[in-house]
Design an enzyme around this catalytic site. Structure first.
Site, PDB file in Angstrom:
ATOM      1  N   GLY A   1       0.819  -1.204   0.000  1.00  0.00           N
ATOM      2  CA  GLY A   1       0.000   0.000   0.000  1.00  0.00           C
ATOM      3  C   GLY A   1       0.854   1.255   0.000  1.00  0.00           C
ATOM      4  O   GLY A   1       2.075   1.216   0.172  1.00  0.00           O
ATOM      5  N   ASN A   2       0.210   2.385  -0.228  1.00  0.00           N
ATOM      6  CA  ASN A   2       0.882   3.683  -0.145  1.00  0.00           C
ATOM      7  C   ASN A   2      -0.175   4.779  -0.047  1.00  0.00           C
ATOM      8  O   ASN A   2      -1.350   4.547  -0.328  1.00  0.00           O
ATOM      9  CB  ASN A   2       1.829   3.913  -1.336  1.00  0.00           C
ATOM     10  CG  ASN A   2       1.247   3.433  -2.633  1.00  0.00           C
ATOM     11  OD1 ASN A   2       0.211   3.921  -3.061  1.00  0.00           O
ATOM     12  ND2 ASN A   2       1.896   2.459  -3.275  1.00  0.00           N
TER      13      ASN A   2
ATOM     14  N   SER B   1       9.116   4.100  -0.688  1.00  0.00           N
ATOM     15  CA  SER B   1       8.979   2.727  -1.152  1.00  0.00           C
ATOM     16  C   SER B   1       9.568   1.753  -0.143  1.00  0.00           C
ATOM     17  O   SER B   1      10.672   1.985   0.380  1.00  0.00           O
ATOM     18  CB  SER B   1       9.706   2.607  -2.499  1.00  0.00           C
ATOM     19  OG  SER B   1       9.693   1.287  -2.947  1.00  0.00           O
TER      20      SER B   1
ATOM     21  N   SER C   1       7.319   5.914  -3.309  1.00  0.00           N
ATOM     22  CA  SER C   1       6.542   4.732  -3.679  1.00  0.00           C
ATOM     23  C   SER C   1       6.674   4.455  -5.174  1.00  0.00           C
ATOM     24  O   SER C   1       6.684   5.386  -5.988  1.00  0.00           O
ATOM     25  CB  SER C   1       5.075   4.985  -3.324  1.00  0.00           C
ATOM     26  OG  SER C   1       4.274   4.070  -4.027  1.00  0.00           O
TER      27      SER C   1
ATOM     28  N   GLU D   1       4.549   3.510  -7.068  1.00  0.00           N
ATOM     29  CA  GLU D   1       3.337   3.921  -7.781  1.00  0.00           C
ATOM     30  C   GLU D   1       3.192   5.439  -7.873  1.00  0.00           C
ATOM     31  O   GLU D   1       2.117   5.944  -8.219  1.00  0.00           O
ATOM     32  CB  GLU D   1       2.104   3.260  -7.142  1.00  0.00           C
ATOM     33  CG  GLU D   1       1.899   1.853  -7.693  1.00  0.00           C
ATOM     34  CD  GLU D   1       1.476   0.827  -6.677  1.00  0.00           C
ATOM     35  OE1 GLU D   1       1.261   1.191  -5.515  1.00  0.00           O
ATOM     36  OE2 GLU D   1       1.359  -0.350  -7.058  1.00  0.00           O
TER      37      GLU D   1
ATOM     38  N   HIS E   1      -3.838   3.778  -1.408  1.00  0.00           N
ATOM     39  CA  HIS E   1      -3.780   2.511  -2.147  1.00  0.00           C
ATOM     40  C   HIS E   1      -3.658   1.376  -1.148  1.00  0.00           C
ATOM     41  O   HIS E   1      -2.789   1.406  -0.267  1.00  0.00           O
ATOM     42  CB  HIS E   1      -2.590   2.517  -3.112  1.00  0.00           C
ATOM     43  CG  HIS E   1      -2.237   1.145  -3.605  1.00  0.00           C
ATOM     44  ND1 HIS E   1      -3.153   0.313  -4.199  1.00  0.00           N
ATOM     45  CD2 HIS E   1      -1.070   0.447  -3.566  1.00  0.00           C
ATOM     46  CE1 HIS E   1      -2.561  -0.830  -4.520  1.00  0.00           C
ATOM     47  NE2 HIS E   1      -1.301  -0.774  -4.135  1.00  0.00           N
TER      48      HIS E   1
ATOM     49  N   HIS F   1      -4.310  -7.212  -7.597  1.00  0.00           N
ATOM     50  CA  HIS F   1      -3.402  -6.313  -6.884  1.00  0.00           C
ATOM     51  C   HIS F   1      -4.101  -5.580  -5.731  1.00  0.00           C
ATOM     52  O   HIS F   1      -3.766  -5.812  -4.580  1.00  0.00           O
ATOM     53  CB  HIS F   1      -2.801  -5.327  -7.895  1.00  0.00           C
ATOM     54  CG  HIS F   1      -1.796  -4.400  -7.302  1.00  0.00           C
ATOM     55  ND1 HIS F   1      -0.969  -3.614  -8.059  1.00  0.00           N
ATOM     56  CD2 HIS F   1      -1.491  -4.107  -6.006  1.00  0.00           C
ATOM     57  CE1 HIS F   1      -0.192  -2.901  -7.272  1.00  0.00           C
ATOM     58  NE2 HIS F   1      -0.493  -3.177  -6.029  1.00  0.00           N
TER      59      HIS F   1
END
Ligand SMILES: [Zn+2]
Length: 224
Positions: A37-38, A57, A86, A88, A107, A171
């Site tokens: 997650g982030n 990250s 991250s 993403e 996320h 995901h």
């Protein structure tokens, strides 16, 4: 790195601590495992310039510190922070560009969102919280790696303007909100709804699906 108080950060300590709180809360609520997650939050400087504050990250949430958050310009340039953002990051930026109302992104990789996601099933709202926070049926992106801007653009396009989340098959979920508190509530509501929807469907009955524009909202009701 420790926060150098002689240099004013674009992100307040309070905001950094709020992001950290919701990172840990996402694990406590069962929305994430390990370092998954982030989270990011959009900030606007005094001169109107926008940037985001995003989690680094691959850092364990129990050792993550407020000063580990990164400040990143909307073009992806890291403005503050020593760690890697991250993976993403480009996807977060694409979603912020597509949805000017989004001030925060959460996320998560929660179980029942993923149960429906691996089946390619969109998540219909069957619980009040889901319809209030996520606003409608959550679409599903077919599986692919989620680390590039092109994926982000298509993810944001699929989410559109009407709902506040999108499932990435195999995901997890990306949720947006006008605040971090609300984006987090979207992620919680979608997971709870996915679990109930999954069990209701297994029972063999036909779940009653709610529609945001068709629920009758009592006068004086406080809505999110
Ligand atoms: Zn992920």
């Amino acid at each position: 790195m420790s926060i150098d108080t002689s240099v004013r950060s674009l992100a307040s300590v309070q905001l950094r601590e709020e992001i950290l709180y919701y990172c840990r809360e996402s694990v406590r609520c069962g929305l994430n495992f390990n370092t998954q997650g982030n989270i990011s939050v959009r900030i606007t400087a005094d001169d109107g310039t926008e940037a985001i504050v995003i989690t680094p990250s691959d850092v364990r949430y129990d050792v993550l510190r407020p000063e580990d958050m990164l400040v990143v310009a909307m073009d992806g340039t890291v403005l503050e922070g020593d760690l890697l953002p991250s993976t993403e990051l480009p996807v977060h930026l694409a979603h912020y560009r597509r949805r000017p109302d989004a001030r925060a992104i959460v996320h998560t990789e929660s179980t029942f969102v993923n149960v429906l996601g691996v089946l390619g099933k969109q998540i219909d709202p069957v619980l009040l919280n889901m319809v209030l926070y996520a606003k409608g049926t959550i679409p599903v992106m077919p599986f692919e790696f989620s680390t590039n801007a092109d994926f982000g653009r298509r993810s944001a396009e699929l989410m559109g303007d009407a709902v506040n989340a999108v499932v990435w098959a195999n995901h997890g979920l990306l949720a947006v909100g006008v605040s971090l508190k609300l984006a987090f509530k979207v992620a919680v509501a979608v997971e709870e709804n996915a679990e109930v929807l999954h069990h209701a469907t297994l029972s063999g009955g036909v779940p009653n699906v709610l529609a945001y524009d068709r629920i009758e909202i009592p006068e004086g009701a406080r809505l999110p």
